[in-house]
Design a protein around this motif. Structure first.
Motif: not given
Length: 194
Positions: A128, A130, A154, A157-161, A181, A183-184, A186
């Motif tokens: 996903n 962002v 990854r 459920g992992d999110t990259v900030h 954020t 990307c993540s 999902v």
């Protein structure tokens, strides 16, 4: 870092719709240079030279050297362009003066690496995205071509900030009040069986 792009330019004194149309018929594109270091300056660019580079994604985060032919060169950063609605040919370009020691604000595209090494993507998760581009403060001589986000390891459920992304030296995001954020990963969406 992008190389400096060179375009031929010539000064112009007339402005308005009529002179701009006459310039376009002569194979030129009207432009303006503004920013620190002088008054706004009108110029004309060679249409064929500009058309080759104005459609590139990197055009707006690349330093351009406008060569006026009399030995004078002006370092600028493209800020805005108007395009023909049907042919997508450039009709007008705004440039911002950018000295070598200046810091500029640009949008840099994000590139996602090592998708094959992400366990979450291997089991059917979806990336996903962002932010496809990140607005940053960067030195005019060191504007990055892209920002890399590594997806190795990854899981779903992992999110990259932004704090987890390694930015080139001297490059800082313009958003500083939060760890946004990028990307993540999902879980897959599965339609229920009938």
């Amino acid at each position: 870092m992008s190389d400096v792009l060179s375009l031929s330019a010539e000064p112009r004194s007339n402005h308005g719709k009529g002179p701009a149309r006459a310039l376009r018929r002569a194979g030129k594109v009207p432009a303006i240079i503004y920013g620190p270091g002088g008054e706004p300056e009108m110029c004309a660019l060679v249409f064929n030279e500009l058309r080759k580079v104005a459609g590139r994604r990197s055009f707006f985060n690349q330093i351009v050297s406008l060569d006026f032919g009399d030995g004078r060169k002006v370092r600028v950063l493209p800020r805005e362009a108007q395009y023909h609605p049907v042919t997508s040919d450039p009709l007008h370009v705004d440039f911002y003066r950018a000295s070598a020691d200046a810091t500029v604000v640009v949008e840099v595209p994000v590139v996602f690496l090592n998708e094959a090494n992400s366990p979450g993507l291997k089991v059917g998760g979806t990336l996903n995205i962002v932010r496809r581009a990140i607005e940053v403060h960067a030195p005019a001589d060191a504007i990055p071509d892209h920002i890399e986000v590594d997806l190795t390891g990854r899981e779903i459920g992992d999110t990259v900030h932004i704090s987890e992304v390694t930015l080139p030296q001297g490059v800082k995001p313009t958003i500083t009040d939060r760890d946004f954020t990028v990307c993540s990963i999902v879980p897959p969406t599965v339609a229920p069986e009938a």
